[in-house]
Design a protein around this motif. Structure first.
Motif, short mmCIF file in Angstrom:
data_model
loop_
_atom_site.label_atom_id
_atom_site.label_comp_id
_atom_site.label_asym_id
_atom_site.label_seq_id
_atom_site.Cartn_x
_atom_site.Cartn_y
_atom_site.Cartn_z
N ARG A 16 -69.53 40.84 -40.00
CA ARG A 16 -69.13 40.56 -40.88
C ARG A 16 -68.95 39.68 -41.49
O ARG A 16 -68.88 38.21 -41.03
N LEU A 17 -68.69 39.12 -43.06
CA LEU A 17 -68.67 38.36 -44.16
C LEU A 17 -68.10 38.04 -43.95
O LEU A 17 -67.84 37.68 -45.32
N ASP A 18 -67.19 36.62 -42.88
CA ASP A 18 -65.89 36.28 -43.12
C ASP A 18 -67.27 35.00 -44.17
O ASP A 18 -68.68 34.47 -44.04
N LEU A 19 -66.05 33.61 -44.20
CA LEU A 19 -66.53 32.48 -44.77
C LEU A 19 -67.61 32.01 -43.85
O LEU A 19 -69.42 31.15 -44.08
N ASP A 20 -67.41 31.50 -42.67
CA ASP A 20 -68.26 30.80 -41.99
C ASP A 20 -69.98 32.32 -42.16
O ASP A 20 -70.81 30.60 -42.42
N GLU A 21 -69.98 32.75 -41.66
CA GLU A 21 -71.41 33.79 -42.12
C GLU A 21 -71.93 33.41 -43.70
O GLU A 21 -73.21 33.43 -43.61
N VAL A 22 -70.87 33.45 -44.82
CA VAL A 22 -71.41 33.21 -45.54
C VAL A 22 -71.96 31.73 -45.76
O VAL A 22 -73.07 31.84 -46.16
N ARG A 23 -71.53 31.20 -45.72
CA ARG A 23 -71.88 29.68 -45.39
C ARG A 23 -72.58 29.60 -45.00
O ARG A 23 -74.21 29.16 -45.67
N GLU A 24 -73.25 30.49 -43.60
CA GLU A 24 -74.82 29.92 -42.90
C GLU A 24 -75.36 30.35 -43.64
O GLU A 24 -76.32 29.86 -43.61
N ARG A 25 -75.12 31.85 -44.45
CA ARG A 25 -76.38 32.91 -44.96
C ARG A 25 -77.39 31.72 -45.87
O ARG A 25 -78.23 31.91 -46.61
N MET A 26 -75.75 31.30 -46.77
CA MET A 26 -76.37 31.44 -48.01
C MET A 26 -76.86 29.28 -47.85
O MET A 26 -76.54 29.18 -49.23
N SER A 27 -77.18 29.05 -46.91
CA SER A 27 -77.06 27.77 -46.66
C SER A 27 -78.74 27.37 -47.33
O SER A 27 -78.86 25.81 -47.36
N GLY A 28 -79.43 28.55 -48.05
CA GLY A 28 -81.05 27.53 -48.36
C GLY A 28 -81.04 27.84 -49.72
O GLY A 28 -81.82 27.71 -50.11
N ASN A 29 -79.38 28.03 -50.08
CA ASN A 29 -79.49 28.13 -52.01
C ASN A 29 -78.67 26.39 -52.12
O ASN A 29 -77.52 26.95 -52.01
N ILE A 30 -79.13 25.49 -52.81
CA ILE A 30 -78.58 24.13 -52.96
C ILE A 30 -77.63 24.81 -54.77
O ILE A 30 -78.84 25.22 -55.39
N CYS A 31 -76.74 24.44 -54.59
CA CYS A 31 -75.97 23.78 -56.31
C CYS A 31 -75.46 22.87 -56.08
O CYS A 31 -74.87 22.16 -55.72
N ARG A 32 -76.13 22.02 -57.15
CA ARG A 32 -76.26 20.39 -57.52
C ARG A 32 -74.73 20.46 -58.26
O ARG A 32 -74.09 19.28 -58.44
N CYS A 33 -73.77 21.13 -58.58
CA CYS A 33 -73.06 21.64 -59.28
C CYS A 33 -71.67 21.57 -58.59
O CYS A 33 -70.58 21.25 -58.70
N GLY A 34 -72.19 21.85 -56.94
CA GLY A 34 -70.91 21.62 -55.94
C GLY A 34 -70.14 23.07 -55.87
O GLY A 34 -69.10 22.42 -55.66
N CYS A 35 -70.70 23.96 -56.40
CA CYS A 35 -69.69 25.50 -56.90
C CYS A 35 -69.70 25.96 -55.53
O CYS A 35 -69.61 27.03 -55.36
#
Ligand code: FES
Length: 175
Positions: A134-153
């Protein structure tokens, strides 16, 4: 030079490319699709992320000749029927875009993780491998960890994705 057929955003293209050309350079410089951005050009930032089928790739690391016949979706192809993709709408609603440079890659990654979860693919954050992820917050953070955001969004991006993930598929606007 090598002839290659690519289907990009549902449109077929025939191009002759240098066998060393990356998908990112082919999309941007040959096909005029500048949505996928070049950040590091070394597979470190994720801003060049596009979809090959329903899986994401760093376009800066993919050789175009290896993708002959592939179906590719860039950020330009996410909207359909004049309507933004539900994730695009959610990014806007949550203010998940700062300067915007990483947004195309973030959006393509987010589309891919919805597909990953739909087919039951676990991540490093999945605690119970016997249950559908299930896509809870921890899962989203892990799965999106290959995408960097320099604005910190990151917080707003994660909120937008979890909101869409929590919406039953039938209730989502068409992608
Ligand atoms: Fe491809 Fe950074 S430009 S990962």
């Amino acid at each position: 030079m090598q002839p290659v057929r690519l289907i990009v955003n549902r449109v077929p293209h025939h191009v002759r490319v240098d066998t060393r050309a990356t998908l990112l350079d082919t999309l941007r410089e040959r096909l005029g699709l500048t949505g996928a951005k070049k950040g590091c050009d070394h597979g470190q930032c994720g801003t060049c992320t596009v979809l090959v089928g329903d899986r994401r790739v760093y376009a800066c690391l993919a050789l175009t000749v290896a993708l002959d016949g592939a179906e590719i979706t860039t950020v330009e192809g996410l909207a359909a029927g004049g309507e933004p993709h539900p994730l695009q709408r959610a990014f806007i609603d949550h203010g998940a875009v700062g300067c915007g440079y990483c947004a195309p890659g973030q959006l393509c990654s987010a589309v891919a993780i919805l597909a990953d979860v739909a087919r039951g693919a676990p991540s490093a954050a999945t605690a119970d491998l016997s249950a559908p992820p299930r896509l809870d917050l921890d899962e989203v953070r892990e799965r999106m960890s290959g995408n960097i955001c320099r604005c910190g969004c990151y917080g707003r991006i994660a909120e937008a994705i979890t909101e869409v993930a929590a919406t039953p598929r039938a209730e989502r606007p068409p992608p």
